[in-house]
Design a protein around this motif. Structure first.
Motif, PDB file in Angstrom:
ATOM      1  N   LEU A  60       0.826  -1.214   0.000  1.00  0.00           N
ATOM      2  CA  LEU A  60       0.000   0.000   0.000  1.00  0.00           C
ATOM      3  C   LEU A  60       0.859   1.263   0.000  1.00  0.00           C
ATOM      4  CD1 LEU A  60      -2.717  -0.988   2.632  1.00  0.00           C
ATOM      5  CD2 LEU A  60      -2.967  -0.938   0.165  1.00  0.00           C
ATOM      6  N   PHE A  61       2.012   1.201   0.662  1.00  0.00           N
ATOM      7  CA  PHE A  61       2.909   2.355   0.760  1.00  0.00           C
ATOM      8  C   PHE A  61       3.871   2.465  -0.417  1.00  0.00           C
ATOM      9  CE2 PHE A  61       2.281   2.522   5.533  1.00  0.00           C
ATOM     10  CZ  PHE A  61       1.732   3.785   5.523  1.00  0.00           C
ATOM     11  N   SER A  62       3.818   1.508  -1.319  1.00  0.00           N
ATOM     12  CA  SER A  62       4.770   1.505  -2.421  1.00  0.00           C
ATOM     13  C   SER A  62       4.712   2.840  -3.182  1.00  0.00           C
ATOM     14  CB  SER A  62       4.448   0.323  -3.343  1.00  0.00           C
ATOM     15  OG  SER A  62       4.983   0.548  -4.611  1.00  0.00           O
ATOM     16  N   GLY A  63       5.879   3.344  -3.530  1.00  0.00           N
ATOM     17  CA  GLY A  63       5.972   4.707  -4.054  1.00  0.00           C
ATOM     18  C   GLY A  63       5.201   4.958  -5.336  1.00  0.00           C
ATOM     19  N   ASP A  64       5.404   4.115  -6.346  1.00  0.00           N
ATOM     20  CA  ASP A  64       4.838   4.411  -7.661  1.00  0.00           C
ATOM     21  C   ASP A  64       3.409   3.928  -7.822  1.00  0.00           C
ATOM     22  OD1 ASP A  64       7.205   5.521  -8.363  1.00  0.00           O
ATOM     23  OD2 ASP A  64       8.045   3.639  -9.110  1.00  0.00           O
ATOM     24  N   PHE A  65       3.149   2.709  -7.386  1.00  0.00           N
ATOM     25  CA  PHE A  65       1.832   2.131  -7.645  1.00  0.00           C
ATOM     26  C   PHE A  65       1.101   1.705  -6.382  1.00  0.00           C
ATOM     27  CE2 PHE A  65       4.316   1.776 -11.470  1.00  0.00           C
ATOM     28  CZ  PHE A  65       3.444   2.306 -12.406  1.00  0.00           C
ATOM     29  N   GLY A  66       1.580   2.194  -5.248  1.00  0.00           N
ATOM     30  CA  GLY A  66       0.888   1.884  -3.998  1.00  0.00           C
ATOM     31  C   GLY A  66      -0.471   2.568  -3.971  1.00  0.00           C
ATOM     32  N   GLU A 109      -2.446  11.239  -4.952  1.00  0.00           N
ATOM     33  CA  GLU A 109      -2.137  12.054  -6.119  1.00  0.00           C
ATOM     34  C   GLU A 109      -3.405  12.487  -6.835  1.00  0.00           C
ATOM     35  OE1 GLU A 109       0.968   9.795  -8.064  1.00  0.00           O
ATOM     36  OE2 GLU A 109       2.241  10.473  -6.398  1.00  0.00           O
ATOM     37  N   ARG A 110      -4.405  11.640  -6.738  1.00  0.00           N
ATOM     38  CA  ARG A 110      -5.674  11.995  -7.380  1.00  0.00           C
ATOM     39  C   ARG A 110      -6.290  13.246  -6.758  1.00  0.00           C
ATOM     40  NH1 ARG A 110     -10.294   7.566  -8.561  1.00  0.00           N
ATOM     41  NH2 ARG A 110      -8.760   6.788 -10.044  1.00  0.00           N
ATOM     42  N   ILE A 111      -6.113  13.398  -5.455  1.00  0.00           N
ATOM     43  CA  ILE A 111      -6.635  14.622  -4.842  1.00  0.00           C
ATOM     44  C   ILE A 111      -5.558  15.705  -4.775  1.00  0.00           C
ATOM     45  CG2 ILE A 111      -8.490  13.511  -3.507  1.00  0.00           C
ATOM     46  CD1 ILE A 111      -6.646  13.624  -1.064  1.00  0.00           C
ATOM     47  N   GLY A 112      -4.522  15.564  -5.564  1.00  0.00           N
ATOM     48  CA  GLY A 112      -3.572  16.653  -5.754  1.00  0.00           C
ATOM     49  C   GLY A 112      -2.444  16.748  -4.743  1.00  0.00           C
ATOM     50  N   ILE A 113      -2.261  15.713  -3.953  1.00  0.00           N
ATOM     51  CA  ILE A 113      -1.130  15.729  -3.017  1.00  0.00           C
ATOM     52  C   ILE A 113       0.009  14.921  -3.622  1.00  0.00           C
ATOM     53  CG2 ILE A 113      -0.344  15.024  -0.726  1.00  0.00           C
ATOM     54  CD1 ILE A 113      -3.287  15.303   0.195  1.00  0.00           C
ATOM     55  N   SER A 114       1.169  15.537  -3.788  1.00  0.00           N
ATOM     56  CA  SER A 114       2.278  14.744  -4.305  1.00  0.00           C
ATOM     57  C   SER A 114       2.899  14.004  -3.124  1.00  0.00           C
ATOM     58  CB  SER A 114       3.303  15.625  -5.009  1.00  0.00           C
ATOM     59  OG  SER A 114       3.964  16.413  -4.087  1.00  0.00           O
ATOM     60  N   ALA A 115       2.678  12.706  -3.103  1.00  0.00           N
ATOM     61  CA  ALA A 115       3.032  11.910  -1.931  1.00  0.00           C
ATOM     62  C   ALA A 115       4.474  11.429  -2.020  1.00  0.00           C
ATOM     63  CB  ALA A 115       2.083  10.723  -1.835  1.00  0.00           C
ATOM     64  N   PRO A 116       5.087  11.213  -0.871  1.00  0.00           N
ATOM     65  CA  PRO A 116       6.476  10.730  -0.849  1.00  0.00           C
ATOM     66  C   PRO A 116       6.562   9.231  -1.150  1.00  0.00           C
ATOM     67  CG  PRO A 116       5.632  10.881   1.374  1.00  0.00           C
ATOM     68  CD  PRO A 116       4.550  11.408   0.484  1.00  0.00           C
ATOM     69  N   ASP A 117       7.755   8.771  -1.407  1.00  0.00           N
ATOM     70  CA  ASP A 117       8.001   7.336  -1.525  1.00  0.00           C
ATOM     71  C   ASP A 117       8.218   6.822  -0.097  1.00  0.00           C
ATOM     72  OD1 ASP A 117       8.658   4.810  -2.132  1.00  0.00           O
ATOM     73  OD2 ASP A 117      10.446   5.280  -3.307  1.00  0.00           O
ATOM     74  N   TRP A 118       7.121   6.624   0.593  1.00  0.00           N
ATOM     75  CA  TRP A 118       7.101   6.454   2.046  1.00  0.00           C
ATOM     76  C   TRP A 118       8.276   5.683   2.634  1.00  0.00           C
ATOM     77  CZ3 TRP A 118       3.384   8.941   4.823  1.00  0.00           C
ATOM     78  CH2 TRP A 118       2.310   9.455   4.080  1.00  0.00           C
ATOM     79  N   LEU A 119       8.360   4.397   2.277  1.00  0.00           N
ATOM     80  CA  LEU A 119       9.305   3.524   2.983  1.00  0.00           C
ATOM     81  C   LEU A 119      10.746   3.724   2.534  1.00  0.00           C
ATOM     82  CD1 LEU A 119       7.045   0.345   3.131  1.00  0.00           C
ATOM     83  CD2 LEU A 119       7.546   1.979   4.964  1.00  0.00           C
ATOM     84  N   ASN A 120      10.940   4.506   1.455  1.00  0.00           N
ATOM     85  CA  ASN A 120      12.311   4.760   1.014  1.00  0.00           C
ATOM     86  C   ASN A 120      12.754   6.181   1.298  1.00  0.00           C
ATOM     87  OD1 ASN A 120      12.836   2.159  -0.065  1.00  0.00           O
ATOM     88  ND2 ASN A 120      11.464   2.684  -1.758  1.00  0.00           N
ATOM     89  N   ASP A 121      12.015   6.867   2.142  1.00  0.00           N
ATOM     90  CA  ASP A 121      12.331   8.246   2.463  1.00  0.00           C
ATOM     91  C   ASP A 121      12.595   8.333   3.965  1.00  0.00           C
ATOM     92  OD1 ASP A 121      12.069  10.986   3.199  1.00  0.00           O
ATOM     93  OD2 ASP A 121      11.037  11.364   1.297  1.00  0.00           O
ATOM     94  N   THR A 122      13.785   8.835   4.323  1.00  0.00           N
ATOM     95  CA  THR A 122      14.149   8.836   5.747  1.00  0.00           C
ATOM     96  C   THR A 122      13.153   9.628   6.596  1.00  0.00           C
ATOM     97  OG1 THR A 122      15.620  10.674   5.258  1.00  0.00           O
ATOM     98  CG2 THR A 122      16.629   8.505   5.503  1.00  0.00           C
TER      99      THR A 122
END
Lengths: 281, 293
Positions: free
Chosen positions: B127-133, B140-153
């Motif tokens: 679910l947290f996967s960066g590209d296709f989670g 992103e659909r509601i306009g928030i550019s989300a981080p690559d959760w588990l790969n971001d310190t």
């Protein structure tokens, strides 16, 4: 007039509550649905925008492939064996202890109880290394023994709960049993165990769940594939196929399904049991 | 008419034999052994080499990872317990108010609690996967550019916290519900007569009445969080850059990855002292703050 508006606001409030609770419920359920959905997809469908909730056709082959790559059926058997033995061990040893601590009178009894209570504050990691060293010395590593045998030696939390319950069983019953010529063991076997069933069932359920979901124990003790449990097998699978999401989710469904089914069939019991353990103070 | 009592020590201790043996074998001896080993260097294969206080000194004054680990553990614990307890309390209060569908809501919120952390962590890694989670697709659909959760310190730990709260919230919720059930209705009636609105009733009746249970939940959650391991192993392996390495995970690494078993024992005792201090502190707090009927 005031009453009327009060009623209206009460209704609005309830409506709001239902909206919030339903939204929350969606958040709780959606990940599970996404898991199942992903597990039935073709690989390319997992990388599609916008997200597809219902795949073109249901690829049950994914599950067959998971079973091909790692012996998940074996993992299931191993897990059931371990969890069954642990549950049996906990029920046996803890009921014996709780019986002595609640129904027999002898010197040092309360001291033993307080020592047992005090041990609850010791976090498990403290004893990890020496116990691992002992198991290794006994050559028990890569067998189920390190996971199963300690369960036969009691435990503070189940004893505490069982003792509470046993103490509420009327003492007259013991005395009547003695009149009938029962020994202490007879009282334990014929009076306390049958009457203690609800508490024993709760403890059994919790022990079973704990052993079934345990990850750390299997991780450090079991290393050959054939000996692994469901949780450890899932970690192994993730290690090999980290981004084959459709397979990984199929494996996750396989690991989750048995416990979800068990929950559906014993829901109320589950929730009541957990409540009982929560409010122990 | 002598009443027969079982004043028989031998019999009593026979029943206690498994438990007493267990206390000695799986607790007493290992605790002493771990304490002794914490003053040694030991790779499990050779003989332990006595090094005095070096493990402790190293951990507390030279090992940057240890302090980062303690910080991460505190961060995880504070986040999970605060968020989880608050949410559980609000959910319980809401579920308590509705009559229709109460059991259904209870079961749904409880669903993740019974699943293994391992499986839930595997699911949330997806679910947290960066590209296709799933999470990012909708964010992103509601306009928030989300981080690559588990790969971001910066975002790995919040992600693990979110997932842990989701997994665990049903447990305290059920406990709070039982507590809410036990609050006498007259208290609310009295508050209503005094003109207290819903918010006030919650603050001045519900919260004080529940305070012993809240404290119980907070204390047990903190103790549990301090030993968090499964989701770290499955989701991040302590990364990226050690940003999710918790004390239990570091202990595991020391023992089973670095083969520093002496050091692992020293970490275990640091954990023990921290939790012991915390338990002691919260018992004192109970005596002062918590409202009992």
């Amino acid at each position: 007039m005031r009453r009327g508006s009060h009623k209206l606001s009460r209704r609005l409030f309830l409506l709001l509550l239902y909206a919030v609770l339903t939204a929350g419920a969606v958040v709780m359920v959606a990940p599970f649905l996404w898991m199942v959905s992903t597990s039935l997809k073709a690989p390319h469908e997992t990388f599609m925008l916008p997200p597809i909730w219902i795949p073109e056709d249901f690829r049950f082959e994914n599950y067959a492939e998971v079973f091909d790559r790692l012996p998940f059926f074996r993992f299931l058997l191993n897990t059931a064996t371990i969890a069954g033995l642990v549950t049996f061990g906990v029920l046996l040893s803890c009921s014996l202890t709780a019986f002595a601590l609640s129904r027999l009178r002898f010197r040092g009894r309360d001291l033993v109880f307080y020592i047992l209570l005090a041990t609850m504050i010791i976090p498990a990691p403290v004893t990890l290394v020496p116990i691992f060293a002992i198991m290794r010395r006994l050559e028990w590593t890569n067998t189920f023994l390190p996971l199963v045998v300690p369960a036969f030696f009691g435990g503070a939390f189940p004893v505490f709960l069982l003792r509470q319950f046993f103490m509420r069983i009327p003492r007259d019953l013991d005395e009547a049993a003695v009149m009938d010529g029962c020994s202490a063991f007879g009282i334990y076997w014929r009076v306390i165990l049958p009457l203690g069933k609800p508490a024993l069932a709760t403890i059994g359920l919790i022990s079973f769940m704990g052993a079934w979901n345990d990850f750390f124990g299997p991780l450090i003790y079991l290393y050959s594939i054939k000996k692994q449990t469901l949780t450890l097998g899932l970690a192994t699978f993730q290690g090999y196929y980290a981004t084959d999401w459709h397979l990984l989710m199929a494996a996750t469904v396989i690991v989750t399904l048995p416990i979800l089914l068990a929950f559906l069939f014993s829901q109320r019991f589950f929730v009541e049991g957990i409540t009982m353990t929560g409010i122990k103070g | 008419m002598a009443r027969k009592h079982y004043r028989n020590e031998i019999e009593g201790y026979l029943f206690l034999a498994p438990q007493l043996l267990g206390l000695v074998l799986w607790l007493g001896i290992p605790m002493l052994a771990a304490f002794a080993l914490s003053f040694t260097h030991w790779d499990l294969f050779g003989r332990p080499e006595f090094v005095g206080l070096r493990n402790y000194i190293n951990l507390l004054f030279h090992d940057r990872r240890m302090w980062a680990t303690l910080f991460n553990t505190a961060y995880f614990t504070a986040g999970t317990v605060t968020l989880g307890t608050t949410l559980a309390l609000l959910l319980a209060a809401a579920v308590h108010q509705v009559s229709f569908g109460q059991t259904l809501f209870k079961s749904i919120y409880f669903l993740p609690v019974i699943c293994s952390m391992t499986a839930i962590a595997a699911l949330w890694r997806w679910l947290f996967s960066g590209d296709f989670g799933l999470l990012n697709l909708y964010l992103e659909r509601i306009g928030i550019s989300a981080p690559d959760w588990l790969n971001d310190t910066r975002f790995a730990m919040p992600a693990v916290i979110l997932m842990s709260v989701w997994k665990g919230v049903g447990f305290p919720m059920i406990i709070f519900l039982a507590g809410l059930h036990d609050i006498p209705a007259v208290y609310y009636e009295a508050a209503e007569i005094d003109g207290a609105d819903r918010r006030r009733q919650f603050l001045h009746v519900t919260l004080p009445q529940l305070s012993p249970i809240i404290l119980f939940v907070v204390v047990t959650s903190v103790i549990g969080c301090f030993q968090t391991f499964d989701q770290i192993y499955m989701m991040t392996s302590g990364g990226p850059m050690g940003s999710t390495r918790t004390i239990a995970f570091y202990l595991f690494e020391n023992a089973f990855v670095f083969y520093k078993f002496g050091n692992a024992c020293a970490i275990a005792y640091v954990l023990f002292v921290l939790l012991g201090g915390f338990t002691h502190f919260s018992i004192r707090l109970t005596q002062r703050w918590v409202h009992y009927q």
